[in-house]
Design an enzyme around this catalytic site. Structure first.
Site, PDB file in Angstrom:
ATOM      1  N   CYS A 108       3.979   3.299  -1.872  1.00 30.76           N
ATOM      2  CA  CYS A 108       5.057   3.482  -2.944  1.00 30.76           C
ATOM      3  C   CYS A 108       5.612   4.482  -3.005  1.00 30.76           C
ATOM      4  CB  CYS A 108       4.651   2.368  -4.458  1.00 30.76           C
ATOM      5  SG  CYS A 108       3.565   3.771  -5.491  1.00 30.76           S
ATOM      6  N   GLN A 109       6.772   4.791  -4.245  1.00 31.88           N
ATOM      7  CA  GLN A 109       7.308   6.577  -3.932  1.00 31.88           C
ATOM      8  C   GLN A 109       5.963   7.465  -4.254  1.00 31.88           C
ATOM      9  OE1 GLN A 109      10.360   7.313  -2.448  1.00 31.88           O
ATOM     10  NE2 GLN A 109       9.954   9.424  -2.980  1.00 31.88           N
TER      11      GLN A 109
END
Lengths: 567, 567
Positions: free
Chosen positions: B532-533
């Site tokens: 994810c980020q």
């Protein structure tokens, strides 16, 4: 399949739910929240009122839908648990929307009910202009009152976190504000002389701060103007308007347009008492280090419980977000078969007061004195970063320690930059069991924009260690006004400083850099009480004098501590 | 009466002199300094060149006169020690003003000679436009060159502290600047992927950063314009003017108007080698924990000595102000009969790079790999304070630890706010011997303007402990470009993020909040590599997948670490 029911969906409850789901996909997890919101930023409420946080939506961190999507947690807002049957392992739940009730069973129950604002039985407080601030609806009501009534004066009762933040919020909105505090200081986690920095800042910003002043009575004087329905004014509008006449313990009267009661909070324990769960001596829910209540199927976390004090091991009430979140996570671990234990609460806290930060960790002097603990203290006032680099601010720092073992009891700091950092350093050192002697060796980040080669903490440790080794004999600010004839007060600053900053009546002035030449002017049969601005030059002078056979003591923290103790 | 002679009057030497005097009025204390200044703020030099520190006088913390008045120390500037006779306990001193020599005897000699800039044997460097920066005269010369020549382009060789600070100084003065660094990263105390944050910031500000690029040769092209004495131009002026043609290792040519060589420093050991004192394997003066050299009457401190590394106990060269100051104080203690021991150096360091701070403490990954140490690492990217309160910045934080014991090996951080604080917390925890599991319990200051209820450090500790307990299976950024056919890359961010921020080629996208519904789309026979980020949602997805029987790993630090590793 384990079924976990959580009562209360903010800090501790929300953390527990998320952690429980990460540990188990099978567990059934239900959050029952009597309010309309879960996982909102309760610490942000005053800042939205004051306008620093502009968007209300930023305070709503999670919704029932987002909780469901990400964590498959069944969040039921407006569902109040009214009864716990620990034998049957069920809770009775009331739907606040329609008053209907139902029963929910559980394998584990987690109580995270929080703490409610204390409103003392002062006559006249039940009126539409008097508010407490705990949740989103409270905040909305305060904002509504401000927007509709356009108050020209606000009164805040209580100088704790919420009281201070609300006073600042009103100030930001351009509303003249009175802050009433029954004690002789705001921000009680710190000691009186450190709170002096806050008092000076609050008054400097124009807040009418009244210490040792309580609210005795309030009278609501409704505005008699009839609402004009033609002009779009509602009935509700009419009812809200008016003034409050306040009577203070000083006998003074005060007319105000909005009143915030923020004298403190009390654990919500009605449910647990009724269920026969044990509460502690301070009125919080009693838990063991696994966060388990007296019923092994029921856990409790957050503002409603009694923590173990990290230093003394004694029960303490610490209504702060950090412990609540970590306890929630840990309770989830333990409900799902892990074995995590809570390590005690130091009560590390910080408050922004306009441009100032004031913070503390561990025990303060008031508590140590109350417990009969033998302690020593030092004060240093040192630049937040290299003084020659722009933007340095003074960090005023107090360290409390055991003069025999060097154990760290606690620390407090106030200033405009780097306060959080210094208290964090001590919070870590204390938790790790470091002594003040070891603090001398700390190797902290240094470059001119961030620190000093000898940081505030190193310097405080040097002073403390000097005292422990007998290289320094301290005198403290509260003894200076009571010197005897056998003592002589010596100001070792430059004459210009005495003129600009002030001085203590009766002091002889010999600048430290002239002391070797002029030492003979001082009597050897008296104890020389040395002071300078912050204590550093005083120490240089002290060492000269004692190494020349004089009796001397040095004012720790210098004139700066002496002055702010009176602020 | 003890006679202490100190060679070198800056950080370590000056601290020692002041401490010695506080301990003893009788001691004779002499500082011999070959330069014209004592106790100047060497860390401030680049900031005065750049104009952030406007007054040169602010850098001169003490003068010989002020030292004499306050500490009764005989400071002799322009006095160079040319020879040590350890048998006779004397030093030979040359007065640089007239070349005359004299002998000074000592009971204790303290060496604080510092370290000198390394200038490699590159052809053509001996010219008036090429500078190093160590002291006030160096700084004055650089400022003079800038003022007289009005350079339109500057080149800095070396991406360490001084190189970075000088590049920023030139940028502040509006001078386009090239920064050459032979390695693949600046700021070598950090690892490559953390230095990526610095690279991005440096380039964002318009500095021409060239990594893996060395200076091969320089050619000075004097300006042929004859100085006009009528116009007040001096001969000296004429000689200074000109250009430099630089040849780079890349083969590129570069024309520049001023060149700063800042590739590093080397301990000044000529005196000690000649005197037969022992030096260590890294070329620094060897001392024991009392700061004593191989001759018990001779102590040494600061940039010239080899410290003991706090983590490994091995010799290390750490030319930083903090250790130098504390060592100086300690050497004075020991010369005057105390028994203080140095506790090793972590190398805690920080550098301001425009709006960014980058900092580290303890060992980095390069060093651990070199030593063959078994380690694990985590990255978190978390707000410097509550995200809903204005001004929060991302703290990018790396923690290195022993995956068996949880011992903290080191940490690094980069960001625009709160970097010093987080590295200080780890510096304290590491020195106290805390484990990453204990970091989970740290109770740090929290209010929305200062921190988060779960601070960066708590979060990093959660991730690290999850790995240690087998609750998380990590994959790291440097493995992502080498996945096999048996692995499937899963991006759990929202489609909008992929579009705005970018994504890793070949990834399947299922947002975390849809994963439970769409899990069946994923193969059970492949290892799912989740990202994810920043790693947080990845962990939520990871837990879902493994709890449903999938094989999975989560990219620690997420897409953000992956990206900046390439910056």
């Amino acid at each position: 399949m384990t079924k976990i029911v959580i009562v209360g969906g903010v800090a501790g409850g929300a953390s527990a739910a998320a952690r429980a789901r990460r540990l188990s996909e099978e567990a059934e997890i239900i959050i029952l929240e009597r309010g309309n919101f879960v996982s909102f930023a309760n610490c942000g409420l005053p800042y939205h009122i004051g306008g620093e946080i502009q968007e209300r939506s930023k305070l709503l961190l999670q919704t029932p839908d987002s909780f469901l999507a990400r964590f498959n947690v069944d969040v039921r807002v407006m569902n109040e648990v009214t009864h716990i049957d620990k034998t049957a392992k069920t809770v009775t739940v009331k739907r606040l929307t329609d008053g209907s009730e139902y029963t929910e069973n559980y394998d584990f129950l987690l109580l995270s009910p929080g703490a409610a604002p204390v409103v003392p039985p002062i006559p006249g407080l039940d009126n539409p202009l008097t508010h407490t601030l705990r949740n989103i609806p409270d905040m909305d009501k305060i904002i509504q009152t401000i927007q509709m009534n356009k108050p020209e004066h606000a009164t805040v009762v209580g100088g704790g976190f919420i009281g201070l933040e609300m006073a600042e919020a009103f100030h930001r909105l351009g509303i003249p504000t009175t802050l009433l505090e029954m004690a002789d200081q705001v921000m009680t986690p710190t000691d009186r002389e450190m709170a002096g920095f806050a008092h000076a800042e609050i008054r400097h910003k124009g807040i009418d701060l009244r210490l040792k002043t309580a609210l005795s009575a309030a009278e609501f004087i409704p505005n008699m103007t009839v609402a004009s329905e033609d002009a779009g004014q509602s009935d509700q509008h009419q009812h809200l308007e008016g003034k409050l006449n306040l009577t203070l313990s000083s006998g003074d009267l005060l007319t105000t347009d909005i009143l915030i009661m923020a004298i403190g909070v009390r654990p919500e324990t009605r449910l647990v008492t009724e269920a026969g769960l044990e509460t502690g001596p301070l009125g919080g829910i009693q838990v063991n280090p696994s966060m388990q209540t007296s019923d092994p199927s029921i856990y409790a976390v957050g503002d409603a419980i009694e923590d173990a004090d990290f230093v003394t091991g004694q029960p303490t009430l610490v209504p702060l977000a950090g412990p609540a979140n970590r306890q929630g996570r840990m309770a989830a671990d333990n409900m799902l078969g892990r074995n995590e234990t809570y390590q005690g609460t130091q009560g590390t806290a910080i408050c922004k007061i306009f441009d100032l930060a004031i913070a503390s960790t561990g025990k303060n002097e008031k508590q140590l004195r109350r417990d009969g603990t033998v302690y020593e203290k030092v004060f240093v006032h040192t630049a937040s970063h290299a003084g020659y680099y722009p933007g340095a601010e003074i960090v005023s720092f107090k360290l409390l320690f055991d003069p025999q073992s060097g154990q760290i009891f606690g620390a407090q700091a106030a200033g405009k930059d780097g306060i959080d950092k210094r208290i964090d350093v001590i919070a870590v050192a204390q938790r790790a069991g470091m002594t003040v002697a070891q603090l001398q060796h700390l190797e902290l980040t240094y470059a001119p924009p961030y620190g000093s080669a000898k940081d505030v903490i190193n310097q405080a440790a040097f002073v403390a260690t000097n005292i422990m080794k007998g290289d320094a004999t301290p005198i403290h600010f509260d003894e200076i006004d009571h010197l005897s004839d056998n003592q002589l007060l010596l100001d070792v600053r430059n004459p210009g400083e005495l003129e600009n900053v002030g001085y203590i009546e009766g002091a002889v002035n010999i600048p430290v850099d002239e002391l070797r030449q002029r030492m003979h002017e001082l009597p050897k049969d008296k104890e020389i009480i040395i002071y300078c601005q912050v204590g550093l030059r005083g120490n240089v002078a002290y060492r000269q004098l004692v190494n020349h056979g004089y009796k001397a003591r040095n004012l720790i923290g210098g004139y700066r501590t002496y002055c702010f103790a009176k602020a």
